[in-house]
Design a protein around this motif. Structure first.
Motif, PDB file in Angstrom:
ATOM      1  N   ASN A 297       0.835  -1.212   0.000  1.00  0.00           N
ATOM      2  CA  ASN A 297       0.000   0.000   0.000  1.00  0.00           C
ATOM      3  C   ASN A 297       0.864   1.254   0.000  1.00  0.00           C
ATOM      4  O   ASN A 297       0.563   2.239  -0.674  1.00  0.00           O
ATOM      5  N   ARG A 298       1.941   1.195   0.753  1.00  0.00           N
ATOM      6  CA  ARG A 298       2.857   2.334   0.838  1.00  0.00           C
ATOM      7  C   ARG A 298       3.554   2.580  -0.503  1.00  0.00           C
ATOM      8  O   ARG A 298       3.806   3.725  -0.890  1.00  0.00           O
ATOM      9  N   ALA A 299       3.857   1.498  -1.207  1.00  0.00           N
ATOM     10  CA  ALA A 299       4.509   1.634  -2.520  1.00  0.00           C
ATOM     11  C   ALA A 299       3.625   2.424  -3.469  1.00  0.00           C
ATOM     12  O   ALA A 299       4.116   3.293  -4.210  1.00  0.00           O
ATOM     13  N   PHE A 300       2.325   2.129  -3.464  1.00  0.00           N
ATOM     14  CA  PHE A 300       1.418   2.901  -4.317  1.00  0.00           C
ATOM     15  C   PHE A 300       1.423   4.373  -3.902  1.00  0.00           C
ATOM     16  O   PHE A 300       1.486   5.270  -4.752  1.00  0.00           O
ATOM     17  N   ALA A 301       1.368   4.627  -2.601  1.00  0.00           N
ATOM     18  CA  ALA A 301       1.334   6.013  -2.122  1.00  0.00           C
ATOM     19  C   ALA A 301       2.593   6.771  -2.511  1.00  0.00           C
ATOM     20  O   ALA A 301       2.536   7.945  -2.882  1.00  0.00           O
ATOM     21  N   PHE A 302       3.749   6.114  -2.445  1.00  0.00           N
ATOM     22  CA  PHE A 302       5.018   6.778  -2.743  1.00  0.00           C
ATOM     23  C   PHE A 302       5.252   6.933  -4.243  1.00  0.00           C
ATOM     24  O   PHE A 302       6.162   7.665  -4.640  1.00  0.00           O
ATOM     25  N   HIS A 303       4.467   6.276  -5.059  1.00  0.00           N
ATOM     26  CA  HIS A 303       4.640   6.414  -6.504  1.00  0.00           C
ATOM     27  C   HIS A 303       3.426   7.117  -7.124  1.00  0.00           C
ATOM     28  O   HIS A 303       3.426   8.327  -7.270  1.00  0.00           O
ATOM     29  N   SER A 304       2.383   6.396  -7.436  1.00  0.00           N
ATOM     30  CA  SER A 304       1.210   7.024  -8.046  1.00  0.00           C
ATOM     31  C   SER A 304       0.524   7.997  -7.094  1.00  0.00           C
ATOM     32  O   SER A 304       0.105   9.090  -7.482  1.00  0.00           O
ATOM     33  N   GLY A 305       0.386   7.605  -5.830  1.00  0.00           N
ATOM     34  CA  GLY A 305      -0.358   8.428  -4.878  1.00  0.00           C
ATOM     35  C   GLY A 305       0.271   9.779  -4.606  1.00  0.00           C
ATOM     36  O   GLY A 305      -0.442  10.759  -4.345  1.00  0.00           O
ATOM     37  N   TRP A 306       1.576   9.858  -4.647  1.00  0.00           N
ATOM     38  CA  TRP A 306       2.278  11.126  -4.412  1.00  0.00           C
ATOM     39  C   TRP A 306       1.773  12.193  -5.384  1.00  0.00           C
ATOM     40  O   TRP A 306       1.590  13.351  -5.013  1.00  0.00           O
ATOM     41  N   THR A 307       1.521  11.783  -6.607  1.00  0.00           N
ATOM     42  CA  THR A 307       0.993  12.700  -7.618  1.00  0.00           C
ATOM     43  C   THR A 307      -0.519  12.831  -7.528  1.00  0.00           C
ATOM     44  O   THR A 307      -1.070  13.938  -7.478  1.00  0.00           O
ATOM     45  N   LEU A 308      -1.214  11.704  -7.525  1.00  0.00           N
ATOM     46  CA  LEU A 308      -2.674  11.736  -7.652  1.00  0.00           C
ATOM     47  C   LEU A 308      -3.374  12.251  -6.404  1.00  0.00           C
ATOM     48  O   LEU A 308      -4.358  12.996  -6.504  1.00  0.00           O
ATOM     49  N   THR A 310      -2.273  14.417  -4.387  1.00  0.00           N
ATOM     50  CA  THR A 310      -2.055  15.867  -4.374  1.00  0.00           C
ATOM     51  C   THR A 310      -2.947  16.565  -5.387  1.00  0.00           C
ATOM     52  O   THR A 310      -3.530  17.614  -5.100  1.00  0.00           O
ATOM     53  N   ALA A 311      -3.086  15.990  -6.576  1.00  0.00           N
ATOM     54  CA  ALA A 311      -3.867  16.628  -7.642  1.00  0.00           C
ATOM     55  C   ALA A 311      -5.369  16.472  -7.458  1.00  0.00           C
ATOM     56  O   ALA A 311      -6.141  17.206  -8.081  1.00  0.00           O
ATOM     57  N   ILE A 312      -5.796  15.545  -6.606  1.00  0.00           N
ATOM     58  CA  ILE A 312      -7.237  15.312  -6.407  1.00  0.00           C
ATOM     59  C   ILE A 312      -7.699  15.769  -5.021  1.00  0.00           C
ATOM     60  O   ILE A 312      -8.714  16.454  -4.893  1.00  0.00           O
ATOM     61  N   PHE A 313      -6.923  15.425  -3.980  1.00  0.00           N
ATOM     62  CA  PHE A 313      -7.324  15.787  -2.619  1.00  0.00           C
ATOM     63  C   PHE A 313      -6.662  17.067  -2.117  1.00  0.00           C
ATOM     64  O   PHE A 313      -7.055  17.600  -1.083  1.00  0.00           O
ATOM     65  N   GLY A 314      -5.641  17.535  -2.853  1.00  0.00           N
ATOM     66  CA  GLY A 314      -5.007  18.801  -2.493  1.00  0.00           C
ATOM     67  C   GLY A 314      -3.860  18.693  -1.517  1.00  0.00           C
ATOM     68  O   GLY A 314      -3.352  19.716  -1.039  1.00  0.00           O
ATOM     69  N   ASP A 315      -3.394  17.473  -1.206  1.00  0.00           N
ATOM     70  CA  ASP A 315      -2.271  17.332  -0.283  1.00  0.00           C
ATOM     71  C   ASP A 315      -1.606  15.978  -0.485  1.00  0.00           C
ATOM     72  O   ASP A 315      -2.164  15.075  -1.124  1.00  0.00           O
ATOM     73  N   TYR A 316      -0.416  15.842   0.080  1.00  0.00           N
ATOM     74  CA  TYR A 316       0.339  14.608  -0.048  1.00  0.00           C
ATOM     75  C   TYR A 316      -0.334  13.460   0.697  1.00  0.00           C
ATOM     76  O   TYR A 316      -1.042  13.678   1.686  1.00  0.00           O
ATOM     77  N   PRO A 317      -0.095  12.224   0.266  1.00  0.00           N
ATOM     78  CA  PRO A 317      -0.653  11.069   0.986  1.00  0.00           C
ATOM     79  C   PRO A 317      -0.131  11.014   2.419  1.00  0.00           C
ATOM     80  O   PRO A 317       1.005  11.422   2.698  1.00  0.00           O
ATOM     81  N   GLU A 318      -0.941  10.481   3.305  1.00  0.00           N
ATOM     82  CA  GLU A 318      -0.548  10.387   4.713  1.00  0.00           C
ATOM     83  C   GLU A 318       0.708   9.541   4.886  1.00  0.00           C
ATOM     84  O   GLU A 318       1.554   9.834   5.737  1.00  0.00           O
ATOM     85  N   GLU A 335      -2.531  27.046  -1.835  1.00  0.00           N
ATOM     86  CA  GLU A 335      -1.951  26.049  -2.732  1.00  0.00           C
ATOM     87  C   GLU A 335      -2.771  24.759  -2.718  1.00  0.00           C
ATOM     88  O   GLU A 335      -2.974  24.119  -3.758  1.00  0.00           O
ATOM     89  N   LYS A 336      -3.263  24.386  -1.538  1.00  0.00           N
ATOM     90  CA  LYS A 336      -4.116  23.189  -1.464  1.00  0.00           C
ATOM     91  C   LYS A 336      -5.378  23.368  -2.289  1.00  0.00           C
ATOM     92  O   LYS A 336      -5.827  22.434  -2.971  1.00  0.00           O
ATOM     93  N   ASN A 337      -5.951  24.560  -2.231  1.00  0.00           N
ATOM     94  CA  ASN A 337      -7.161  24.833  -3.014  1.00  0.00           C
ATOM     95  C   ASN A 337      -6.875  24.806  -4.511  1.00  0.00           C
ATOM     96  O   ASN A 337      -7.721  24.376  -5.311  1.00  0.00           O
ATOM     97  N   ILE A 338      -5.695  25.280  -4.896  1.00  0.00           N
ATOM     98  CA  ILE A 338      -5.304  25.241  -6.311  1.00  0.00           C
ATOM     99  C   ILE A 338      -5.143  23.800  -6.779  1.00  0.00           C
ATOM    100  O   ILE A 338      -5.559  23.431  -7.890  1.00  0.00           O
ATOM    101  N   LEU A 339      -4.538  22.979  -5.937  1.00  0.00           N
ATOM    102  CA  LEU A 339      -4.247  21.597  -6.321  1.00  0.00           C
ATOM    103  C   LEU A 339      -5.469  20.687  -6.271  1.00  0.00           C
ATOM    104  O   LEU A 339      -5.592  19.763  -7.088  1.00  0.00           O
ATOM    105  N   LYS A 340      -6.369  20.946  -5.351  1.00  0.00           N
ATOM    106  CA  LYS A 340      -7.512  20.062  -5.163  1.00  0.00           C
ATOM    107  C   LYS A 340      -8.393  20.026  -6.414  1.00  0.00           C
ATOM    108  O   LYS A 340      -8.770  21.053  -6.959  1.00  0.00           O
ATOM    109  N   ASN A 341      -8.669  18.817  -6.874  1.00  0.00           N
ATOM    110  CA  ASN A 341      -9.482  18.613  -8.093  1.00  0.00           C
ATOM    111  C   ASN A 341      -8.930  19.384  -9.293  1.00  0.00           C
ATOM    112  O   ASN A 341      -9.683  19.921 -10.109  1.00  0.00           O
ATOM    113  N   SER A 342      -7.607  19.409  -9.393  1.00  0.00           N
ATOM    114  CA  SER A 342      -6.969  20.113 -10.509  1.00  0.00           C
ATOM    115  C   SER A 342      -6.939  19.287 -11.792  1.00  0.00           C
ATOM    116  O   SER A 342      -6.506  19.779 -12.833  1.00  0.00           O
TER     117      SER A 342
END
Length: 590
Positions: A297-308, A310-318, A335-342
């Motif tokens: 699960n962490r591998a996904f967060a550190f790869h795809s999740g790091w980008t997605l 941030t671009a959907i929820f507006g912040d880095y994965p936990e 910045e979070k508002n800019i990134l959220k649902n971008s």
């Protein structure tokens, strides 16, 4: 006497094969032959009617013309000229010469029946000096021609704004992505693209694989600007534990700000959509332990999740926040508002699946035991068994089920936001040793796409909002540090003449897209054909004729390539005559 018996035997085997084909023709079946135990059956109608099928390339990998029409040197031009990139110092100076023959390439796309084509824009061709110089009208004209001719042929342009290459001046001036000024450079470039092309381009991708760029450029340092530190690599300068984080932060903010401009100033008038792509490997736990499951699960967060995330929820994965701690910059509320649902859609570049091992409570390599890697290690085998067949890319394996798994994971994590499979492809591990006829008879690539598509169709049937699929790549091209020996294309490109030669996979894709026919034969036909060719193989051992082996191989290729058009029986008769002539007049060794 032996010759006559062998000839008669082969003749009857061939007649038997012909009768099987004739029976399938009379029953309305269309045939596609593969040598596998279990193959899925897949057809165009297994996907929704509006589903887009296409293929993809990127600017540096295909265009060439690296200094023509006022284009400046890119970071990759300088890097390849100074240290040498691919095998034997190969580079993208000429690449596939797409810059000069793009019209012919678009004709080939049209002939395949492509509905969409994903390509990138060379930053150095549009803005040779970034914000500090003028817009290059020749560059604008070049991409206008591509877009207009694609649309003329009914092909939807999918445009990537940044796919690894940018003007070298931005590296010299700022240190590129390590400097927040690079955000402004990207925003300026993106806005010029929206203005120049947005009336016709309805699908935009801001950045291709942000995490892959930071990993390779700033962690292991194998692509420009080649910055890293021990134990990840041996670079002149860099910090592998810190710089990838900074570069990623700037890249994601650049994406978010550009997407905000598009959503507010261009989307209402132009009606398009914007997303980004991630390199989405599927991760499976090495063991059933809770630690390895968490590591996957962490591998996904550190790869795809790091980008997605941030671009959907507006912040880095936990998970990323937990393991990187104070080394990870924080976003302001604005910045979070800019990134959220971008993003309006998610671009998934999927090739492979690997196992993941936890490194928090077990011994790992020096690089796996680091926070920047999430204290985990990816491995390709378990109990001495590989997770899938090897490919030409280190650490990449053929695991078709991973397509369904990654799509479903992304579907659940991101509330089924629209998705496109923006890259999926195969390169043979021994392509550099193969002759042209072997490279173009790429049965393994066809098998790869068929199986991955079958699992994709499964996820679509399960409700995943996937709207398109792009093969990587349209033609063999410059594959970065691997040069031209790693081949993903549907078209083979002769490196001397740059001629495009359709591979078997191109003919398969055309058949799939235009005829809506089954790609895999019915089981009873398959069994009969296997039986025939097994007996023919036994005959080879008796006759040991290189001539007949070549001709029967040609016949097999002919059946695979041409059987769907309903005219194969006439062609088979010609092949039989050739084989019989070979038996009587060729050089036969007993």
């Amino acid at each position: 006497m032996n010759l006559k018996l062998s000839t008669i035997s082969v003749f009857f085997f061939l007649i038997s094969a012909a009768l099987t084909l004739l029976e399938s023709s009379n029953n309305g079946d269309r045939v596609f032959i593969f040598e596998e135990n279990e193959e899925p059956q897949i057809k165009r109608s297994d996907f929704p009617s509006g589903f887009l099928f296409g293929s993809a390339t990127s600017a540096y990998q295909v265009e060439g013309a690296y200094l023509e029409d006022e284009k400046s040197l890119s970071n990759w031009d300088v890097f390849c000229h100074s240290v040498g990139c691919g095998v034997n110092g190969e580079n993208g100076d000429i690449a596939d010469d797409h810059y000069h023959v793009f019209l012919r390439d678009i004709e080939l796309m049209h002939s395949l029946g492509l509905q969409a084509y994903r390509f990138s824009i060379s930053w150095a061709r549009i803005l040779p000096r970034g914000r500090f110089g003028k817009v290059n009208s020749a560059g604008i004209m070049f991409y206008n021609k591509i877009i207009e001719n694609l649309i003329l042929k009914g092909i939807e342009p999918f445009v990537t704004i940044y796919h690894v290459d940018f003007p070298q001046e931005l590296e010299d001036r700022y240190g590129s992505w390590l400097n927040p000024e690079m955000q402004e450079e990207f925003i300026y470039f993106a806005e010029i693209c929206f203005k120049a092309f947005g009336d016709r381009v309805k699908y935009w991708i801001t950045i291709n694989e942000p995490k892959s760029v930071t990993d390779y450029a700033y962690e292991v340092g194998i692509i420009p600007p080649s910055r890293c530190s021990s134990p990840f690599g041996n670079c002149l300068d860099g910090n592998s534990d810190i710089e990838p984080i900074i570069a990623m932060h700037n890249m994601l903010l650049a994406h978010g700000k550009a997407a905000k401009i598009y959503h507010e100033n261009f989307q209402p008038k132009q009606g398009g959509s914007i997303g980004l792509t991630v390199h989405s490997c599927m991760y499976e736990p090495l063991t059933d332990s809770e630690l390895d499951q968490k590591a996957a699960n962490r591998a996904f967060a550190f790869h795809s999740g790091w980008t997605l995330d941030t671009a959907i929820f507006g912040d880095y994965p936990e998970e990323v926040k937990e393991y990187l701690g104070t080394n990870l910059p924080s976003f302001s509320n604005d910045e979070k508002n800019i990134l959220k649902n971008s993003i309006d859609f998610i671009g998934i570049n999927h090739y492979s699946t690997t196992y993941v091992k936890d490194c928090t409570n077990s011994s790992c390599s020096a690089t796996g035991n680091r926070a920047i890697r999430g204290f985990l290690e990816t491995v390709g085998e378990r109990d001495g068994v590989l997770i899938g067949e090897l490919t030409a890319v280190d650490g990449s394996y053929v695991v078709p089920r991973g397509m369904e798994e990654i799509v479903n994971l992304i579907k659940i994590r991101y509330n089924n936001k629209p998705m496109f499979i923006t890259e999926n492809g195969y390169s043979s591990p021994d392509a550099h040793e193969q002759q042209v006829n072997e490279l173009t008879n790429d049965v393994k690539r066809v098998e790869y796409h068929v199986k991955y598509l079958a699992y994709l169709a499964k996820s679509v049937r399960g409700g995943a909002d996937v709207r398109g699929y792009f093969t990587w790549s349209f033609m063999d091209s410059y594959e970065w540090l691997k040069g031209y020996d790693v081949r993903f294309g549907l078209y083979y490109v002769d490196r001397q003449t740059l001629t495009r030669i359709p591979k078997l996979s191109a003919r398969w894709y055309k058949n799939f897209l235009t005829n809506n026919s089954d790609l895999v034969e019915k089981k009873n036909i398959k069994k009969q054909f296997k039986s025939n060719f097994i007996r023919m193989s036994q005959c080879y051992q008796v006759i040991k004729s290189r001539c007949i082996q070549d001709l029967i191989q040609q016949m097999n290729m002919f059946i695979i390539q041409e059987c769907s058009n309903g005219l194969y029986l006439i062609g088979l008769v010609c092949k039989y005559i050739q084989i019989l002539n070979c038996l009587f007049y060729g050089q036969i060794k007993h």
